[in-house]
Design an enzyme around this catalytic site. Structure first.
Site, short mmCIF file in Angstrom:
data_model
loop_
_atom_site.label_atom_id
_atom_site.label_comp_id
_atom_site.label_asym_id
_atom_site.label_seq_id
_atom_site.Cartn_x
_atom_site.Cartn_y
_atom_site.Cartn_z
N CYS A 36 2.74 -6.94 2.18
CA CYS A 36 1.84 -6.20 3.07
C CYS A 36 0.91 -7.23 3.69
O CYS A 36 0.30 -8.03 2.98
CB CYS A 36 1.04 -5.20 2.21
SG CYS A 36 -0.37 -4.45 3.03
N HIS A 57 5.44 -2.58 8.42
CA HIS A 57 5.98 -1.35 8.99
C HIS A 57 6.75 -1.62 10.30
O HIS A 57 7.69 -0.92 10.62
CB HIS A 57 4.85 -0.38 9.36
CG HIS A 57 4.37 0.49 8.25
ND1 HIS A 57 3.53 0.04 7.27
CD2 HIS A 57 4.60 1.80 7.97
CE1 HIS A 57 3.25 1.04 6.44
NE2 HIS A 57 3.90 2.11 6.84
N TYR A 92 -4.18 0.41 3.38
CA TYR A 92 -5.14 -0.66 3.11
C TYR A 92 -5.78 -1.18 4.41
O TYR A 92 -6.83 -1.81 4.38
CB TYR A 92 -4.43 -1.85 2.44
CG TYR A 92 -4.00 -1.65 1.00
CD1 TYR A 92 -4.31 -0.50 0.27
CD2 TYR A 92 -3.29 -2.66 0.34
CE1 TYR A 92 -3.91 -0.35 -1.04
CE2 TYR A 92 -2.89 -2.52 -0.99
CZ TYR A 92 -3.20 -1.37 -1.67
OH TYR A 92 -2.81 -1.24 -2.98
N GLY A 93 -5.12 -0.91 5.54
CA GLY A 93 -5.45 -1.58 6.80
C GLY A 93 -6.83 -1.32 7.36
O GLY A 93 -7.30 -2.04 8.23
N THR A 135 -1.95 -6.86 5.33
CA THR A 135 -3.36 -6.65 5.02
C THR A 135 -3.68 -7.17 3.63
O THR A 135 -4.66 -7.90 3.44
CB THR A 135 -3.71 -5.14 5.08
OG1 THR A 135 -3.37 -4.64 6.37
CG2 THR A 135 -5.18 -4.90 4.81
N SER A 168 0.82 -1.21 0.00
CA SER A 168 0.00 0.00 0.00
C SER A 168 0.86 1.26 0.00
O SER A 168 0.41 2.31 -0.44
CB SER A 168 -0.90 0.01 1.23
OG SER A 168 -0.11 -0.02 2.40
N CYS A 188 2.73 -6.72 10.46
CA CYS A 188 2.65 -5.59 9.53
C CYS A 188 4.07 -5.24 9.15
O CYS A 188 4.95 -5.17 10.02
CB CYS A 188 1.95 -4.40 10.21
SG CYS A 188 2.00 -2.87 9.23
#
Lengths: 295, 295
Positions: B74, B192, B43-44, B76, B12, B190
């Site tokens: 990703c 990130h 997107y989450g 999600t 995303s 995730c």
């Protein structure tokens, strides 16, 4: 144009519902169409080219409902897309949240010789310099302190209450430098932020006037409609009459929108209608020539 | 399929660059195309119907580059869109981040009779139950503790460091219930989150193994390519040879992406190429029939 024609309020997601809430308080007889672009939210980290296309797509989509006025109920979208939308749709009446907020900030400053105004908003709103321009056009000698507060909208959308230590810490961190600069006025430059208005007022202290762009925007729309003779007959909550309808459109997850809406609007809403994003892109493509790519 | 064909990593926004970082560490000779869907991120908080359309649009867009493998970098997008993408593109090799993460979590649990695994991820990943299914398919007797942590990605994208009190408070709030349940393994669900890996490990304490889905995913891709005989000749940083290229595509603001990328990737990147979102929608519309609207 019949007075029963709807007012359109558009936003990236839920925040613009604070504008709807203020509109309904000021003018309960008005019919309102609300568009929350939930498949593409948030707008606050995106570019002018992209957000401008999104806004024009939404206006083009709702245009068949013959709205008597369109409100861009989102500071980022107002900052990045209002001027271009007025050019693209010269026959429609379109307003935003920034000019009313700037007006109220200047009014709150009063006759102070060196006035200091603080603004908190998304990254894109701050970067756009829309508040700088709107405030300095009205009054030259205002010192502006601008602060991007990118976490506030996600914190509010997570449903956290004002009593949450993280909410308090985030607001304290963001507001501290503004308070140290001894601002006279704090402008809430994002329609999400009124949800934490009480806590913001407490942190800011009694010497700082807190201005809510959502409420100012609603009052501005009411003035525009009245002066154009387009306000609905039921113009005050004190008069008897039918309340207007509120119909919502979203580009993703109607159920989530319906669940979270009351936090912003204060009341429950009917099921929103889903709009496929590709129907929007068909109406108005992104302007390729204007996307700047680093060398 | 030549071994020099690129690997596609899609996400995303920026988070998938932690997968690219791990991929390049494991296989520096590979050519990589990275797609960050920055006009439509995050997107989450979005639905399966919407995210699935986004992912298939991106794959269709990059397909002409004849990728030897596609990684949905990703969580999600993996949770909501991997299965449907494999059905839609049966001739392409596609993998995600969830199965490798689940494998590593089970391996880390070891032979404990009652194993407790915690997962932190976006709202959509948790709601999808993808980790529940992936872990329980491998081992029935695992107690799962799932926690949606929707602020972490925005906090990371704001550029806050681990020393920031707000970062520490947010992580402490999110992790506290999992720590109280005495989990054995904490899965960072995730891409990130590896940015705060050190602080997460410190808060979790030495009795909790922290698993990074980005790193596990990269190792999984390396295994797949080697077993298919498709790995590039330079397979180890210890061998001499040319490094592969990294070419990035984004749907909004190439400059912002280029500025923030090093935080995730560890090194600077060349200017990304901008892709107009409407070109994506043309390739694959959203499936209207599957968007459920509340009655």
């Amino acid at each position: 144009m019949p007075r029963s024609s709807p007012i359109v309020v558009l936003d990236s997601g839920l925040g613009g519902l604070t504008v709807v809430r203020a509109l309904r308080a000021a003018m309960p007889g008005e019919n309102i169409l609300y568009f929350g672009d939930t498949a593409r939210l948030p707008y606050g980290s995106k570019t002018e080219v992209t957000v401008s296309a999104f806004v024009q797509q939404i206006i083009a989509y709702l245009r068949p409902y013959a709205p008597k006025h369109i409100v861009i109920g989102c500071n980022t979208a107002t900052a990045l897309a209002l001027d271009a939308a007025r050019v693209a749709f010269p026959d429609l009446s379109i307003s935003g949240v920034i000019e009313p907020g700037a007006n109220a900030a200047i009014a709150a400053v009063g006759r102070k010789i060196v006035a200091k105004v603080g603004v908190i908003a998304t990254e894109a709103t701050i970067r756009s310099k829309a508040y700088d321009q709107a405030i300095h056009r009205r009054r030259e000698h205002v010192q502006l302190f601008l602060r991007a507060t990118p976490l506030l909208a996600p914190i509010i959308e997570e449903g956290r209450l004002e009593s949450d230590p993280l909410v308090q810490l985030a607001l304290a961190q963001y507001l501290q430098p503004l308070i140290e600069h001894e601002i006279d006025v704090l402008l809430l430059g994002c329609t999400h932020y009124p949800v934490y208005r009480e806590l913001i007022e407490k942190l800011a202290g009694s010497s700082i006037a807190v201005i809510d762009s959502a409420r100012q925007c609603a009052e501005d729309v009411a003035r525009r409609l009245r002066s154009a003779g387009l306000a609905s007959p039921v113009a005050s909550p004190n008069l008897a009459g039918d309340d207007g309808y509120l119909r919502c459109f979203v580009t993703d997850d109607p159920a989530r929108f319906q669940r979270l809406a009351p936090r912003f609007l204060g009341v429950e809403i009917a099921a929103p209608q889903w709009v496929a994003p590709e129907d929007l892109y068909e109406l108005q493509p992104v302007n390729r020539a204007r996307m700047s790519v680093p060398a």
